[in-house]
Scaffold this motif. Structure first.
Motif, PDB file in Angstrom:
ATOM      1  N   GLY A  44      33.948  12.975  59.108  1.00 15.99           N
ATOM      2  CA  GLY A  44      33.852  11.570  58.705  1.00 15.99           C
ATOM      3  C   GLY A  44      32.803  10.818  59.499  1.00 15.99           C
ATOM      4  N   ALA A  56      27.982  11.228  49.201  1.00 19.40           N
ATOM      5  CA  ALA A  56      29.405  10.937  48.996  1.00 19.40           C
ATOM      6  C   ALA A  56      29.669   9.449  49.183  1.00 19.40           C
ATOM      7  N   TRP A  59      34.397   5.705  50.899  1.00 14.20           N
ATOM      8  CA  TRP A  59      35.835   5.886  51.005  1.00 14.20           C
ATOM      9  C   TRP A  59      36.196   7.322  51.327  1.00 14.20           C
ATOM     10  N   PHE A  60      35.322   8.251  50.970  1.00 14.47           N
ATOM     11  CA  PHE A  60      35.591   9.659  51.250  1.00 14.47           C
ATOM     12  C   PHE A  60      35.602   9.913  52.753  1.00 14.47           C
ATOM     13  N   SER A  63      38.690   8.316  54.294  1.00 11.50           N
ATOM     14  CA  SER A  63      39.881   9.139  54.048  1.00 11.50           C
ATOM     15  C   SER A  63      39.868  10.389  54.918  1.00 11.50           C
ATOM     16  N   ASN A  64      38.691  10.964  55.175  1.00 11.67           N
ATOM     17  CA  ASN A  64      38.608  12.109  56.081  1.00 11.67           C
ATOM     18  C   ASN A  64      39.121  11.739  57.456  1.00 11.67           C
ATOM     19  N   ASP A  96      43.788  16.683  52.020  1.00 12.16           N
ATOM     20  CA  ASP A  96      42.388  16.708  52.430  1.00 12.16           C
ATOM     21  C   ASP A  96      41.620  17.781  51.662  1.00 12.16           C
ATOM     22  N   PHE A  99      41.021  16.458  48.155  1.00 10.86           N
ATOM     23  CA  PHE A  99      39.934  15.474  48.127  1.00 10.86           C
ATOM     24  C   PHE A  99      38.580  16.162  48.159  1.00 10.86           C
ATOM     25  N   HIS A 100      38.451  17.194  48.997  1.00 11.33           N
ATOM     26  CA  HIS A 100      37.185  17.919  49.060  1.00 11.33           C
ATOM     27  C   HIS A 100      36.869  18.594  47.722  1.00 11.33           C
ATOM     28  N   SER A 102      38.001  17.690  44.795  1.00  6.78           N
ATOM     29  CA  SER A 102      37.801  16.721  43.715  1.00  6.78           C
ATOM     30  C   SER A 102      36.369  16.200  43.682  1.00  6.78           C
ATOM     31  N   LEU A 103      35.704  16.178  44.815  1.00  2.00           N
ATOM     32  CA  LEU A 103      34.305  15.742  44.848  1.00  2.00           C
ATOM     33  C   LEU A 103      33.330  16.887  44.637  1.00  2.00           C
TER      34      LEU A 103
END
Length: 133
Positions: A44, A56, A59-60, A63-64, A96, A99-100, A102-103
């Motif tokens: 992050g 990115a 917010w990513f 969130s990290n 986590d 999230f990784h 999903s991107l």
């Protein structure tokens, strides 16, 4: 011979007999879980510096950092024999990873962290589960 022994064979009962609560393996697994929490924080920070994945959204990276802090709190709870610590660490690690993915980041460090958590960190934790509150 009971039905379990017929199906699974004899299991070593010494594995589940714990002599001391906090052994070296338990300490190393708790430290490893804390180290796994520091990786998303570092990613992050590198993301805010535009070194890591510059395209990115912001917010990513936030969130990290949040998931990394939750993982460290979970590892501290695990070290203090709290069941919620294990649950918090596992849930934040899996979220986590999602999230990784999903991107579109197919990073292997988070997925390998899950495999190492299952294979390395849970080995000394499972026999001590009766001490967890």
């Amino acid at each position: 011979m009971s039905s379990d022994e017929e199906i699974f064979g004899k299991r070593p009962k010494e594995y589940f007999e714990v002599k001391n609560k906090k052994s070296v393996g338990f300490l190393l697994s708790s430290l490893y879980m804390g180290f796994m929490g520091s990786i998303p924080i570092l990613l992050g920070i590198l993301g805010f510096m535009k070194i890591y994945f510059p395209g990115a959204p912001q917010w990513f990276f936030v969130s990290n950092i949040i998931f990394g802090i939750l993982m460290i709190i979970g590892s501290y709870g695990t070290y203090n024999f709290k069941k919620n610590g294990i649950y918090l660490f596992t849930a934040s690690l899996i979220i986590d990873i999602l999230f990784h993915l999903s991107l579109g980041l197919e990073e292997l460090d988070a997925i390998h962290g899950l495999y190492f958590f299952i294979g390395f960190a849970l080995v000394p934790i499972i026999p001590r589960w009766k001490f967890f509150k």
